[in-house]
Design an enzyme around this catalytic site. Structure first.
Site, PDB file in Angstrom:
ATOM      1  N   ALA A 191       0.803  -1.227   0.000  1.00  0.00           N
ATOM      2  CA  ALA A 191       0.000   0.000   0.000  1.00  0.00           C
ATOM      3  C   ALA A 191       0.835   1.275   0.000  1.00  0.00           C
ATOM      4  CB  ALA A 191      -0.944   0.003   1.203  1.00  0.00           C
ATOM      5  N   ARG A 231       2.182   2.849  -2.596  1.00  0.00           N
ATOM      6  CA  ARG A 231       2.008   3.746  -3.748  1.00  0.00           C
ATOM      7  C   ARG A 231       0.921   3.216  -4.666  1.00  0.00           C
ATOM      8  NH1 ARG A 231       5.050   1.734  -8.240  1.00  0.00           N
ATOM      9  NH2 ARG A 231       6.209  -0.142  -7.699  1.00  0.00           N
ATOM     10  N   VAL A 277       5.048 -10.586   1.978  1.00  0.00           N
ATOM     11  CA  VAL A 277       3.940 -11.532   1.988  1.00  0.00           C
ATOM     12  C   VAL A 277       4.358 -12.895   1.437  1.00  0.00           C
ATOM     13  CG1 VAL A 277       2.178  -9.749   1.883  1.00  0.00           C
ATOM     14  CG2 VAL A 277       3.069 -10.715  -0.254  1.00  0.00           C
ATOM     15  N   SER A 329      -5.981  -8.873 -12.276  1.00  0.00           N
ATOM     16  CA  SER A 329      -5.616  -8.044 -13.419  1.00  0.00           C
ATOM     17  C   SER A 329      -6.320  -8.586 -14.652  1.00  0.00           C
ATOM     18  CB  SER A 329      -4.099  -8.081 -13.651  1.00  0.00           C
ATOM     19  OG  SER A 329      -3.755  -7.491 -14.897  1.00  0.00           O
ATOM     20  N   TYR A 358       3.385 -13.095 -14.726  1.00  0.00           N
ATOM     21  CA  TYR A 358       2.414 -12.199 -14.108  1.00  0.00           C
ATOM     22  C   TYR A 358       0.983 -12.644 -14.410  1.00  0.00           C
ATOM     23  CZ  TYR A 358       0.132  -7.763 -12.884  1.00  0.00           C
ATOM     24  OH  TYR A 358      -0.672  -6.805 -12.323  1.00  0.00           O
ATOM     25  N   ALA A 395      -0.033 -15.612 -15.243  1.00  0.00           N
ATOM     26  CA  ALA A 395      -0.286 -16.874 -14.538  1.00  0.00           C
ATOM     27  C   ALA A 395      -0.600 -16.618 -13.066  1.00  0.00           C
ATOM     28  CB  ALA A 395       0.913 -17.804 -14.670  1.00  0.00           C
ATOM     29  N   LYS A 433      -1.924 -13.913 -11.751  1.00  0.00           N
ATOM     30  CA  LYS A 433      -3.222 -13.255 -11.606  1.00  0.00           C
ATOM     31  C   LYS A 433      -4.375 -14.190 -11.966  1.00  0.00           C
ATOM     32  CE  LYS A 433      -1.638  -9.296 -10.152  1.00  0.00           C
ATOM     33  NZ  LYS A 433      -1.911  -8.828  -8.775  1.00  0.00           N
ATOM     34  N   ILE A 481      -4.164   1.381 -15.678  1.00  0.00           N
ATOM     35  CA  ILE A 481      -4.421   2.389 -14.642  1.00  0.00           C
ATOM     36  C   ILE A 481      -3.258   3.382 -14.607  1.00  0.00           C
ATOM     37  CG2 ILE A 481      -4.876   2.756 -12.187  1.00  0.00           C
ATOM     38  CD1 ILE A 481      -7.074   1.131 -13.596  1.00  0.00           C
TER      39      ILE A 481
END
Length: 249
Positions: free
Chosen positions: A15, A17, A66, A144, A157, A159, A161, A190
Site C-alpha cells: 500500500a 504507492r 507476503v 488483473s 504475471y 499466470a 493473476k 491504470i
C-alpha cells in the site's frame, strides 16, 4: 488504544504507492484503522499513513514480505494483539518481472508467483482464521485483466493473476458459510508509476483496446474495492469485477 480497537481493522498489502495507496486512503476515509503493509520502501508506506492521518483517519505502517509465510503469520498475530482482528484484507502486493516466455528464467517466474499468488494465499490463510471467529469478514484480491486475457511478455504475471482468480473462487466457497466474502478486482490500464513510463506509441495502442478510450485512475479501483468491502456487497462473493474501461468484455 481503546479508541484504536473500536475501529475495524483493514490490512492492505503493498500500500505504499499507486493502487494500494488509493485503496488504503479510501478505506481510511470509510472509518477503518488501515494497516499499510509494505516490503521495500518504508518511506512510501509512511507517506500513505500520513495522507490517511491528515484526512482524519487512522493508519499504521507494517513491514512484511507476503511471500514469507512465517513473517505473515507473525504480522497477523501482532495486528490482532495491538489493534484487534483483521476485518478487511486487500491483497494488493504484486511485482512484475516481464520477459518473453522462451527467455524467462525460472527465478523470475518463481518470484512473481511467490509474491502475487502465494503471498495472497498466506494472507488469506491467516486473515481467515481471525474472520472465522468473528463470523464475518471481507477479502478482496487485486487481480488483473492480464489474468483474464493473457499478455505477451507477462507469462509469469498473467499466470499469477489467473491463479489469484481461481484462489478467490475457491476461498469464497470455503468461507461463505461463516459470513466471509471473497472477491477479486481486475484492473486494466491504470494511471500509475508503472504506466507513466510507457512511450506514446505503446500508450496509444493500449488506449485503442479500451472502449472508454482512457486509462483508469487508482481511485477507480479503490471505489470498487470499497464497495466490495461494504455492507451493500454482503450478498456478493466469488466474483471478478473488471475495472478496465470495458477492455476485457
Amino acid at each position: 488504544m481503546a479508541e484504536e480497537k473500536n475501529r475495524p481493522v483493514a490490512l492492505v498489502t503493498g500500500a505504499g504507492r499507486g493502487i494500494g495507496r488509493a485503496i488504503a486512503c479510501r478505506l481510511g476515509a470509510e472509518g477503518y484503522h488501515v494497516i499499510v503493509n509494505y516490503n521495500g520502501s518504508r518511506q512510501a508506506a509512511e507517506a500513505t499513513v500520513e495522507e490517511i492521518l491528515a484526512a482524519g483517519g487512522k493508519a499504521t505502517a507494517r513491514q512484511c514480505s507476503v511471500a514469507d509465510q512465517d513473517a505473515c503469520r507473525e504480522m497477523f498475530e501482532e495486528i490482532r494483539k495491538e489493534y484487534g482482528p483483521v476485518a478487511v484484507l486487500v491483497n494488493n502486493a504484486g511485482i512484475t518481472k516481464d520477459g518473453l516466455l522462451m527467455a524467462m528464467s525460472e527465478a523470475d517466474f518463481d518470484s512473481v508467483i511467490d509474491t502475487n499468488l502465494k503471498g495472497s494465499f498466506h494472507c488469506i490463510k491467516y486473515a481467515a482464521k481471525q474472520m472465522l471467529k468473528a463470523r464475518k469478514g471481507r477479502i478482496v484480491n487485486i487481480a488483473s485483466v492480464s489474468g483474464i486475457l493473457g499478455n505477451a511478455g507477462q507469462a509469469n504475471y498473467a499466470a499469477s493473476k489467473a491463479g489469484l482468480i481461481g484462489l478467490t473462487k475457491s476461498a469464497a466457497r470455503e468461507l461463505a458459510l461463516r459470513g466471509i466474502t471473497v472477491n477479486a478486482v481486475a484492473p486494466g490500464f491504470i494511471e500509475t508509476d508503472m504506466t507513466a513510463v510507457l512511450d506514446e506509441r505503446v500508450r496509444k495502442a493500449a488506449v485503442d483496446q479500451i472502449p472508454l478510450q482512457r486509462f483508469g485512475t487508482p481511485e477507480d479501483v479503490a471505489g470498487a474495492v470499497a464497495f466490495l468491502c461494504s455492507d451493500q456487497a454482503a450478498y456478493i462473493t466469488g466474483q471478478v469485477l473488471a475495472v478496465d474501461g470495458g477492455m476485457a468484455m
